[in-house]
Design a protein around this motif. Structure first.
Motif, short mmCIF file in Angstrom:
data_model
loop_
_atom_site.label_atom_id
_atom_site.label_comp_id
_atom_site.label_asym_id
_atom_site.label_seq_id
_atom_site.Cartn_x
_atom_site.Cartn_y
_atom_site.Cartn_z
N GLU A 69 0.84 -1.20 0.00
CA GLU A 69 0.00 0.00 0.00
C GLU A 69 0.87 1.25 0.00
O GLU A 69 1.91 1.28 0.65
N THR A 70 0.42 2.27 -0.71
CA THR A 70 1.09 3.56 -0.66
C THR A 70 0.68 4.27 0.61
O THR A 70 -0.51 4.41 0.90
N ARG A 71 1.67 4.68 1.38
CA ARG A 71 1.43 5.42 2.61
C ARG A 71 2.10 6.77 2.48
O ARG A 71 3.03 6.94 1.69
N TYR A 72 1.63 7.72 3.25
CA TYR A 72 2.13 9.09 3.15
C TYR A 72 2.92 9.43 4.41
O TYR A 72 2.49 9.13 5.52
N ASP A 73 4.07 10.04 4.21
CA ASP A 73 5.02 10.31 5.29
C ASP A 73 5.29 11.81 5.34
O ASP A 73 5.79 12.38 4.37
N ARG A 74 4.96 12.45 6.44
CA ARG A 74 5.18 13.88 6.57
C ARG A 74 6.65 14.21 6.78
O ARG A 74 7.07 15.34 6.60
N ASN A 75 7.45 13.23 7.19
CA ASN A 75 8.87 13.44 7.43
C ASN A 75 9.61 13.35 6.09
O ASN A 75 9.80 12.27 5.54
N THR A 76 10.02 14.49 5.57
CA THR A 76 10.71 14.52 4.28
C THR A 76 12.23 14.54 4.45
O THR A 76 12.96 14.55 3.45
N ASP A 77 12.72 14.55 5.70
CA ASP A 77 14.15 14.46 5.93
C ASP A 77 14.61 13.03 5.65
O ASP A 77 13.83 12.08 5.80
N PRO A 78 15.88 12.85 5.27
CA PRO A 78 16.36 11.48 5.05
C PRO A 78 16.22 10.64 6.32
O PRO A 78 16.61 11.07 7.40
N HIS A 79 15.60 9.47 6.18
CA HIS A 79 15.43 8.57 7.30
C HIS A 79 15.08 7.18 6.78
O HIS A 79 14.73 7.01 5.62
N ALA A 80 15.19 6.21 7.65
CA ALA A 80 14.82 4.83 7.33
C ALA A 80 13.49 4.54 8.03
O ALA A 80 12.94 5.39 8.72
N HIS A 81 12.98 3.34 7.81
CA HIS A 81 11.75 2.90 8.47
C HIS A 81 12.00 1.56 9.15
O HIS A 81 12.87 0.80 8.75
N ALA A 82 11.19 1.31 10.16
CA ALA A 82 11.15 0.00 10.80
C ALA A 82 9.72 -0.50 10.67
O ALA A 82 8.77 0.28 10.75
N SER A 83 9.59 -1.79 10.43
CA SER A 83 8.28 -2.38 10.20
C SER A 83 8.14 -3.66 11.01
O SER A 83 9.02 -4.51 10.99
N CYS A 84 7.00 -3.77 11.71
CA CYS A 84 6.74 -4.99 12.48
C CYS A 84 6.09 -6.02 11.56
O CYS A 84 5.06 -5.74 10.94
N THR A 85 6.68 -7.19 11.50
CA THR A 85 6.15 -8.26 10.65
C THR A 85 4.94 -8.93 11.27
O THR A 85 4.27 -9.72 10.60
N SER A 86 4.64 -8.60 12.53
CA SER A 86 3.49 -9.20 13.19
C SER A 86 2.26 -8.28 13.11
O SER A 86 1.21 -8.68 12.60
N CYS A 87 2.39 -7.04 13.59
CA CYS A 87 1.22 -6.14 13.62
C CYS A 87 1.17 -5.17 12.45
O CYS A 87 0.16 -4.50 12.25
N GLY A 88 2.24 -5.06 11.67
CA GLY A 88 2.25 -4.18 10.51
C GLY A 88 2.60 -2.74 10.81
O GLY A 88 2.56 -1.90 9.91
N ALA A 89 2.95 -2.41 12.05
CA ALA A 89 3.31 -1.03 12.40
C ALA A 89 4.50 -0.58 11.57
O ALA A 89 5.37 -1.38 11.20
N LEU A 90 4.54 0.71 11.26
CA LEU A 90 5.62 1.31 10.49
C LEU A 90 6.01 2.61 11.18
O LEU A 90 5.14 3.42 11.50
N TRP A 91 7.30 2.80 11.43
CA TRP A 91 7.74 4.03 12.08
C TRP A 91 9.10 4.44 11.55
O TRP A 91 9.82 3.66 10.94
N ASP A 92 9.42 5.74 11.77
CA ASP A 92 10.67 6.32 11.31
C ASP A 92 11.81 5.96 12.24
O ASP A 92 11.64 5.92 13.46
#
Length: 125
Positions: A69-92
């Motif tokens: 799915e396409t998601r929208y990220d307000r943080n336009t500074d260079p950063h990586a993401h972490a994703s939970c393979t169980s609950c699907g959470a996504l964070w910077d």
């Protein structure tokens, strides 16, 4: 002589509602999630998609594909993401130091780095 009408007031409040919604969030919502949070305003889903596309074009937000799915990220500074393979959470998360300086063999230059760590988050059993 052609007379141009100024943008309608309706378009302006809709655009601002979408902008304020996405820029006030700390998650990575889909267009459907933005639409759901604006549902009392009467803004249609197509309008949400259109205004999100404008925000991306303007550089105010960026997109990240997560679980197809396409998601929208307000943080336009260079950063990586972490994703939970169980609950699907996504964070910077911060990019590892000097990662943008690393140029893999076969690339003449590095225009950008997209990195997502995947694993089970500390909130999932």
């Amino acid at each position: 002589m052609t007379h141009q009408h100024p943008p309608s007031r309706r378009a302006t409040w809709q655009r601002e509602a979408v902008r304020e919604n996405i820029l006030s969030r700390h998650d990575h919502p889909t267009a459907h999630e933005v639409h759901a949070s604006l549902n009392l305003t009467g803004i249609g889903l197509a309008t949400v998609y259109r205004h999100l596309a404008v925000l991306v074009t303007e550089g105010a937000v960026r997109t990240v594909v997560h679980e197809g799915e396409t998601r929208y990220d307000r943080n336009t500074d260079p950063h990586a993401h972490a994703s939970c393979t169980s609950c699907g959470a996504l964070w910077d998360v911060p990019l590892p130091e000097h990662i943008a300086e690393h140029r893999p063999d076969g690339l003449e230059n590095v225009a950008g780095v997209q990195l997502t760590y995947a694993g089970r988050c500390c909130h999932c059993p």
